[in-house]
Structure formats: structure tokens, C-alpha cells
Design a protein around this motif. Sequence first.
Motif, short mmCIF file in Angstrom:
data_model
loop_
_atom_site.label_atom_id
_atom_site.label_comp_id
_atom_site.label_asym_id
_atom_site.label_seq_id
_atom_site.Cartn_x
_atom_site.Cartn_y
_atom_site.Cartn_z
N ARG A 1 -53.12 -6.11 -124.88
CA ARG A 1 -52.52 -7.48 -125.12
C ARG A 1 -53.25 -7.99 -126.41
O ARG A 1 -54.59 -8.05 -126.41
CB ARG A 1 -51.96 -8.36 -124.49
N LEU A 2 -52.82 -8.51 -127.47
CA LEU A 2 -53.60 -9.39 -128.31
C LEU A 2 -53.53 -10.82 -127.87
O LEU A 2 -52.60 -11.74 -128.12
CB LEU A 2 -52.58 -9.50 -129.55
N ALA A 3 -54.84 -10.91 -127.40
CA ALA A 3 -54.94 -12.26 -126.70
C ALA A 3 -55.36 -13.39 -127.61
O ALA A 3 -56.34 -13.18 -128.52
CB ALA A 3 -56.04 -12.21 -125.54
N LEU A 4 -54.98 -14.66 -127.22
CA LEU A 4 -55.51 -15.71 -128.27
C LEU A 4 -55.86 -16.97 -127.24
O LEU A 4 -55.05 -17.26 -126.38
CB LEU A 4 -54.27 -16.30 -128.99
N LEU A 5 -57.17 -17.26 -127.27
CA LEU A 5 -57.71 -18.44 -126.46
C LEU A 5 -57.44 -19.91 -127.13
O LEU A 5 -57.97 -19.86 -128.08
CB LEU A 5 -59.17 -18.16 -126.34
N ASP B 1 -55.93 -6.85 -140.83
CA ASP B 1 -57.21 -7.04 -141.30
C ASP B 1 -56.99 -7.68 -142.89
O ASP B 1 -57.24 -6.88 -143.67
CB ASP B 1 -58.12 -6.01 -141.42
N VAL B 2 -56.28 -8.67 -142.94
CA VAL B 2 -56.24 -9.58 -144.17
C VAL B 2 -56.49 -10.95 -144.12
O VAL B 2 -56.75 -11.51 -142.97
CB VAL B 2 -54.58 -9.38 -144.30
N PRO B 3 -56.78 -11.52 -145.36
CA PRO B 3 -57.35 -13.01 -145.34
C PRO B 3 -55.95 -13.74 -145.06
O PRO B 3 -54.91 -13.63 -145.26
CB PRO B 3 -57.43 -13.02 -146.71
N VAL B 4 -56.42 -14.90 -143.88
CA VAL B 4 -55.39 -15.72 -143.73
C VAL B 4 -55.87 -17.10 -143.91
O VAL B 4 -57.07 -17.55 -143.50
CB VAL B 4 -55.09 -15.65 -142.26
N LEU B 5 -55.06 -17.85 -144.58
CA LEU B 5 -55.48 -19.25 -144.95
C LEU B 5 -54.62 -20.32 -144.08
O LEU B 5 -53.28 -20.18 -143.87
CB LEU B 5 -55.19 -19.53 -146.39
N ALA B 6 -55.18 -21.35 -143.23
CA ALA B 6 -54.45 -22.14 -142.56
C ALA B 6 -54.69 -23.31 -143.04
O ALA B 6 -55.94 -23.92 -143.17
CB ALA B 6 -55.00 -21.79 -141.08
N ALA C 1 -56.61 -31.88 -136.89
CA ALA C 1 -56.07 -30.42 -136.89
C ALA C 1 -57.06 -29.31 -137.48
O ALA C 1 -57.33 -28.37 -136.90
CB ALA C 1 -54.56 -30.50 -137.47
N VAL C 2 -57.47 -29.67 -138.78
CA VAL C 2 -58.37 -28.78 -139.35
C VAL C 2 -59.77 -28.42 -138.67
O VAL C 2 -59.99 -27.40 -138.34
CB VAL C 2 -58.67 -29.29 -140.81
N GLU C 3 -60.20 -29.50 -138.05
CA GLU C 3 -61.16 -29.32 -137.10
C GLU C 3 -61.15 -28.40 -135.76
O GLU C 3 -61.85 -27.55 -135.49
CB GLU C 3 -61.92 -30.59 -136.74
N VAL C 4 -59.83 -28.72 -135.16
CA VAL C 4 -59.34 -28.06 -134.23
C VAL C 4 -59.11 -26.36 -134.48
O VAL C 4 -59.67 -25.57 -133.71
CB VAL C 4 -58.08 -28.63 -133.52
N ALA C 5 -58.41 -26.10 -135.73
CA ALA C 5 -58.26 -24.78 -136.21
C ALA C 5 -59.56 -24.01 -136.39
O ALA C 5 -59.57 -22.83 -135.98
CB ALA C 5 -57.39 -24.94 -137.39
N GLU C 6 -60.48 -24.67 -136.86
CA GLU C 6 -61.71 -24.10 -137.19
C GLU C 6 -62.57 -23.65 -135.78
O GLU C 6 -63.24 -22.74 -135.47
CB GLU C 6 -62.58 -25.12 -137.98
N ALA C 7 -62.25 -24.42 -134.70
CA ALA C 7 -63.05 -24.32 -133.47
C ALA C 7 -62.03 -23.12 -132.89
O ALA C 7 -62.90 -22.46 -132.39
CB ALA C 7 -62.88 -25.57 -132.59
N ASN C 8 -61.02 -23.28 -132.90
CA ASN C 8 -60.26 -21.99 -132.27
C ASN C 8 -60.59 -20.61 -132.94
O ASN C 8 -60.60 -19.88 -132.04
CB ASN C 8 -58.71 -22.55 -132.39
N ALA C 9 -60.45 -20.89 -134.42
CA ALA C 9 -60.82 -19.64 -135.23
C ALA C 9 -62.24 -19.04 -134.62
O ALA C 9 -62.38 -17.78 -134.22
CB ALA C 9 -61.17 -19.65 -136.40
N ALA C 10 -63.21 -19.91 -134.50
CA ALA C 10 -64.66 -19.42 -134.14
C ALA C 10 -64.44 -18.97 -132.41
O ALA C 10 -65.24 -17.72 -132.21
CB ALA C 10 -65.50 -20.74 -133.97
N ALA C 11 -63.67 -19.73 -131.57
CA ALA C 11 -63.71 -19.11 -130.30
C ALA C 11 -63.18 -17.77 -130.46
O ALA C 11 -63.16 -17.10 -129.24
CB ALA C 11 -62.96 -20.17 -129.56
N GLY D 1 -63.35 -15.19 -132.26
CA GLY D 1 -64.11 -14.32 -133.25
C GLY D 1 -63.43 -14.20 -134.29
O GLY D 1 -63.73 -13.09 -135.07
N LEU D 2 -62.62 -15.12 -134.92
CA LEU D 2 -62.23 -14.86 -136.35
C LEU D 2 -62.40 -15.73 -137.34
O LEU D 2 -61.79 -16.06 -138.35
CB LEU D 2 -60.66 -15.31 -135.88
#
Length: 291
Positions: A113-117, A171-176, A183-193, A195-196
Motif C-alpha cells: 500500500r502507499l502509506a501516508l503517516l 516522481d513529479v514536483p508537487v507544490l502545496a 498549516a504550512v509548518e505542519v505540511a512541511e513536517a509531514n513531508a519530512a516525516a 521522506g518527501l
Amino acid sequence: MPTFTALTTLTGKTPAEALGAAMERLDPAPTGVGVFEIEDGSGLWEVGGYFTEAPDAAGLALLAAMHGAADFAVSELPETDWVAKVRRELAPVEAGRFFVYGSHDADRVPEGRLALLIEASMAFGTGHHGTTQGCLTALDRLAEEGVAPRAVADIGCGTAVLAMAAARLWDVPVLASDIDPVAVEVAEANAAANGLRGRVRCLEAAGFDHPDLEDAAPYDLVFANILKAPLLALAPDMAARITPGGHAILSGLLIDQGAEVTARYAENGLIVREAIEIGEWMTLCLRKTAG
């Protein structure tokens, strides 16, 4: 420590914002004040405050009378460990090939599965809400059909769960982007967690109003899981930034709001391919006409 809420409703954005500002001058002062449109077509706005001691009932009554609002409803909330509560009550969510989970459920991630933490303390927008589930389902179906975008944007990204889902698929660039810096800080933390970091870039912006969003346009896929009013306002800008044949996945809509949003986007060349209903919520998958 006890927490008290004081909530009321009134008609119109400007009066609601004025009442919210007046609440901040109460003694005892609230720890936070929120002003929100009730998205049911009634024109009502909700104004609420949080207090760590019982609010001044007379002061609230005076504010309600001065601003033409309903009487405040005051409640004392029970002391709750919200993170522990979320961990107990929010089971992992499966939408298509996606599996959205908290770290406390890491041992339940299925193979293949494609897992998202997303941590429980950041539960808003994790996939447990019907709008996010609908968007993930629509995304999974596009991928099943062979859609392979070259550029993706997630407008109003919240926790960035949709942006991360797209980055997991392709494998493409995604801007959020999000208008809320928290919310931007949370998004950055989630991307790091997940591996993105680097594959998902997080920006503070209202709509597409950021030079990086402009430079990356046009997009083959845009997400916007927000609310009806901003979706309606965003239609021309979104249509101008999606490639012919490209797609948009929209949500944040009650089912009875879908027709109005569908009509507005059709006027701008984006036609509904699929409407997904989960509970009281609707997700729209649109395709931009080639003409």
C-alpha cells in the motif's frame, strides 16, 4: 485546567468579524476567537471564543445585543487528552491504494500500500474526513486510468496529505500551499516525516498568489479541498493554470453545494468526470476541455 467555550451566530461577515474583535477585549480575555461562515447557504456566521476561566456572562450578553447576534451559548469542556483520544478513536483509513495512519498504528501498515503517516496531533485533514477520503479515492481512480501528470499543485493543502499522495504515485514536483502559516509548518513536517522533503514543496499563499506557483504553471492536476465560497472564487484562476486535458479534484463541499460549483467550473471549461459522495460530503473530479 478547565476550558470554556462561548458560541453565537449572526448574519454577515462584517458584523461577525466586528463581534469577534470585540470579544478579544473581554475581561477575562479569551485565549482564542474564531469567526467562521456556516456553509449551509443560510448566510449565518459563527463566532466563538475559548476561555480558561468562566467568561463574563453579562459582557457576552451585552456584546450579543450590540452586534445583533443570538444569545451566547456557554459550555465548560471536560479535560481531555486530545492526542490520546484521537489515537484511540481514529483507526487507519484506506482509500484506494492509500493507507493513512498515525505512528501508533505503524505495525498495521499492509504490504503493497502507499502509506501516508500523519500524527494524531495533526489529525485535521489526515484522511478521516469524508472530503479527504473522496479526494484520495478520485486520485487513485485517475492513476488507475493511466493519468500521469507532470506538475501538481495542492491549493489549501492543510496537512498536505493530498500533495504527499500525489508524490507517492508519481516522481513529479508537487507544490502545496496554504493561506495559514501554521498549516504550512505542519505540511512541511509531514513531508519530512514521510521522506518527501524536496518532492513536496510547501508555500504560504492565497490561491495561486505566489511566484513559485505561477512559475510552475500550467498544471496537469490541481487539488483544492477547501470550502464552497473560495472554490467558486478560484474557478477562473484554476482554469487558467490547468493544461488542456488536465484535471482538478475539488472538495470541502456539502452534497447540495455540488451543483453550484459544477456550474461555475463548467463556465470556465472544467467539466465533471465523476462525483463521489461520502456521508454528507461531495468530491468532484473535473477535466479541462481541450478547446
